[in-house]
Design an enzyme around this catalytic site. Structure first.
Site, PDB file in Angstrom:
ATOM      1  N   ARG A   1     -32.568  22.221 -25.810  1.00 30.46           N
ATOM      2  CA  ARG A   1     -31.581  22.803 -24.897  1.00 30.46           C
ATOM      3  C   ARG A   1     -32.247  23.794 -23.931  1.00 30.46           C
ATOM      4  O   ARG A   1     -33.111  24.580 -24.337  1.00 30.46           O
ATOM      5  CB  ARG A   1     -30.466  23.505 -25.680  1.00 30.46           C
ATOM      6  CG  ARG A   1     -29.657  22.528 -26.482  1.00 30.46           C
ATOM      7  CD  ARG A   1     -28.310  23.045 -26.935  1.00 30.46           C
ATOM      8  NE  ARG A   1     -27.775  22.138 -27.939  1.00 30.46           N
ATOM      9  CZ  ARG A   1     -27.204  20.959 -27.667  1.00 30.46           C
ATOM     10  NH1 ARG A   1     -27.061  20.566 -26.413  1.00 30.46           N
ATOM     11  NH2 ARG A   1     -26.770  20.179 -28.639  1.00 30.46           N
TER      12      ARG A   1
ATOM     13  N   ILE B   1     -32.682  27.068 -21.875  1.00 31.91           N
ATOM     14  CA  ILE B   1     -32.353  28.445 -22.245  1.00 31.91           C
ATOM     15  C   ILE B   1     -31.302  29.047 -21.306  1.00 31.91           C
ATOM     16  O   ILE B   1     -30.614  30.001 -21.668  1.00 31.91           O
ATOM     17  CB  ILE B   1     -33.652  29.302 -22.268  1.00 31.91           C
ATOM     18  CG1 ILE B   1     -33.503  30.498 -23.194  1.00 31.91           C
ATOM     19  CG2 ILE B   1     -34.081  29.711 -20.864  1.00 31.91           C
ATOM     20  CD1 ILE B   1     -34.817  31.224 -23.477  1.00 31.91           C
TER      21      ILE B   1
ATOM     22  N   VAL C   1     -41.484  25.151 -14.045  1.00 32.27           N
ATOM     23  CA  VAL C   1     -42.371  24.973 -15.201  1.00 32.27           C
ATOM     24  C   VAL C   1     -43.192  23.716 -14.937  1.00 32.27           C
ATOM     25  O   VAL C   1     -42.637  22.617 -14.792  1.00 32.27           O
ATOM     26  CB  VAL C   1     -41.574  24.842 -16.517  1.00 32.27           C
ATOM     27  CG1 VAL C   1     -42.520  24.583 -17.680  1.00 32.27           C
ATOM     28  CG2 VAL C   1     -40.742  26.106 -16.769  1.00 32.27           C
TER      29      VAL C   1
ATOM     30  N   HIS D   1     -40.834  17.334 -16.959  1.00 34.41           N
ATOM     31  CA  HIS D   1     -39.609  17.353 -17.763  1.00 34.41           C
ATOM     32  C   HIS D   1     -38.468  16.732 -16.977  1.00 34.41           C
ATOM     33  O   HIS D   1     -38.408  16.851 -15.750  1.00 34.41           O
ATOM     34  CB  HIS D   1     -39.231  18.780 -18.191  1.00 34.41           C
ATOM     35  CG  HIS D   1     -39.126  19.756 -17.060  1.00 34.41           C
ATOM     36  ND1 HIS D   1     -40.235  20.332 -16.464  1.00 34.41           N
ATOM     37  CD2 HIS D   1     -38.062  20.260 -16.398  1.00 34.41           C
ATOM     38  CE1 HIS D   1     -39.848  21.139 -15.500  1.00 34.41           C
ATOM     39  NE2 HIS D   1     -38.522  21.115 -15.430  1.00 34.41           N
TER      40      HIS D   1
ATOM     41  N   HIS E   1     -34.327  16.910 -16.646  1.00 39.52           N
ATOM     42  CA  HIS E   1     -33.113  17.652 -16.989  1.00 39.52           C
ATOM     43  C   HIS E   1     -32.008  16.628 -17.249  1.00 39.52           C
ATOM     44  O   HIS E   1     -31.767  15.759 -16.405  1.00 39.52           O
ATOM     45  CB  HIS E   1     -32.641  18.513 -15.819  1.00 39.52           C
ATOM     46  CG  HIS E   1     -33.552  19.635 -15.454  1.00 39.52           C
ATOM     47  ND1 HIS E   1     -33.316  20.943 -15.820  1.00 39.52           N
ATOM     48  CD2 HIS E   1     -34.705  19.666 -14.735  1.00 39.52           C
ATOM     49  CE1 HIS E   1     -34.261  21.726 -15.332  1.00 39.52           C
ATOM     50  NE2 HIS E   1     -35.126  20.973 -14.668  1.00 39.52           N
TER      51      HIS E   1
HETATM   52  P1  5GP Z   1     -37.560  23.480 -13.521  1.00 39.88           P
HETATM   53  O1  5GP Z   1     -37.017  24.626 -12.706  1.00 39.88           O
HETATM   54  O2  5GP Z   1     -39.057  23.568 -13.671  1.00 39.88           O
HETATM   55  O3  5GP Z   1     -37.105  22.121 -13.084  1.00 39.88           O
HETATM   56  O4  5GP Z   1     -36.916  23.644 -14.958  1.00 39.88           O
HETATM   57  C1  5GP Z   1     -37.383  24.550 -15.897  1.00 39.88           C
HETATM   58  C2  5GP Z   1     -36.244  24.832 -16.835  1.00 39.88           C
HETATM   59  O5  5GP Z   1     -36.762  25.469 -17.985  1.00 39.88           O
HETATM   60  C3  5GP Z   1     -35.184  25.795 -16.252  1.00 39.88           C
HETATM   61  O6  5GP Z   1     -33.920  25.137 -16.213  1.00 39.88           O
HETATM   62  C4  5GP Z   1     -35.196  26.976 -17.220  1.00 39.88           C
HETATM   63  O7  5GP Z   1     -33.910  27.503 -17.467  1.00 39.88           O
HETATM   64  C5  5GP Z   1     -35.826  26.382 -18.467  1.00 39.88           C
HETATM   65  N1  5GP Z   1     -36.562  27.351 -19.273  1.00 39.88           N
HETATM   66  C6  5GP Z   1     -37.392  28.332 -18.824  1.00 39.88           C
HETATM   67  N2  5GP Z   1     -37.918  29.009 -19.862  1.00 39.88           N
HETATM   68  C7  5GP Z   1     -37.391  28.437 -20.999  1.00 39.88           C
HETATM   69  C8  5GP Z   1     -37.575  28.700 -22.392  1.00 39.88           C
HETATM   70  O8  5GP Z   1     -38.323  29.584 -22.823  1.00 39.88           O
HETATM   71  N3  5GP Z   1     -36.898  27.910 -23.254  1.00 39.88           N
HETATM   72  C9  5GP Z   1     -36.059  26.896 -22.829  1.00 39.88           C
HETATM   73  N4  5GP Z   1     -35.416  26.203 -23.779  1.00 39.88           N
HETATM   74  N5  5GP Z   1     -35.883  26.627 -21.520  1.00 39.88           N
HETATM   75  C10 5GP Z   1     -36.549  27.374 -20.623  1.00 39.88           C
END
Ligand code: 5GP
Ligand code: ZN
Length: 113
Positions: free
Chosen positions: A30, A32, A95, A99, A101
Site C-alpha cells: 500500500r 503510504i 522514487v 513501480h 500505481h
Molecule cells: P512516484 O511519485 O515515484 O510515481 O510514486 C512514489 C510513491 O511512493 C508515492 O505515491 C508515495 O506516496 C509513495 N511512497 C513514498 N515513500 C513511501 C514509503 O516509505 N512507503 C510507501 N508504502 N510508499 C511510499
C-alpha cells in the site's frame, strides 16, 4: 539491488510496508500517502530505475498482471481502476525504482493533473 533505494529497502524488509501480494519477482504494497481508497504500488524485486530501463517486456507484463490480481482481490476489478507508471520528471516519478500505481475505489479524474 541498490543500497539506499527506498523500494529496494522495502523489498529487503528493512522498511516496513503493508504488503498485499508477492510473486517470485515482484511485490505489491500500500502507498503510504494514498491518492484513492485503493492505492497499491507494484514493484519488481530487482532494482530497475524506470520504464526506460525495463528491458524485459515480460517483466512489465507480470507487474501489470499482479496489479490486476490485486484489483480483483481488493474487489475493484468490476468498478474499475487505473494502472500508471510515472516515468521521470514530467511523468511525476519521485522514487527511481520502477513501480506501477494501482488506483481505484472512486471515479478517477481524466486527464490527470
Ligand atoms: P512516484 O511519485 O515515484 O510515481 O510514486 C512514489 C510513491 O511512493 C508515492 O505515491 C508515495 O506516496 C509513495 N511512497 C513514498 N515513500 C513511501 C514509503 O516509505 N512507503 C510507501 N508504502 N510508499 C511510499
Ligand atoms: Zn530500488
Amino acid at each position: 539491488m541498490s543500497e539506499n533505494c527506498l523500494f529496494c529497502r522495502i523489498v529487503r524488509g528493512e522498511i516496513p510496508a503493508t504488503i498485499v501480494a508477492t510473486t517470485d519477482d515482484a511485490i505489491a504494497f500500500r502507498d503510504i500517502d494514498p491518492k484513492a481508497p485503493v492505492h497499491v504500488l507494484v514493484v519488481p524485486r530487482e532494482h530497475i530505475r524506470s520504464l526506460n530501463d525495463a528491458t524485459d517486456p515480460s517483466l512489465v507484463g507480470r507487474l501489470v498482471a499482479l496489479a490486476t490480481d490485486v484489483a480483483r482481490k481488493e474487489g475493484v476489478a468490476e468498478s474499475g481502476y487505473r494502472v500508471v507508471f510515472n516515468t521521470n520528471e514530467h511523468g511525476g516519478q519521485t522514487v527511481h525504482h520502477l513501480h506501477a500505481h494501482l488506483l481505484a475505489g472512486r471515479p478517477l479524474n481524466w486527464p490527470p493533473g
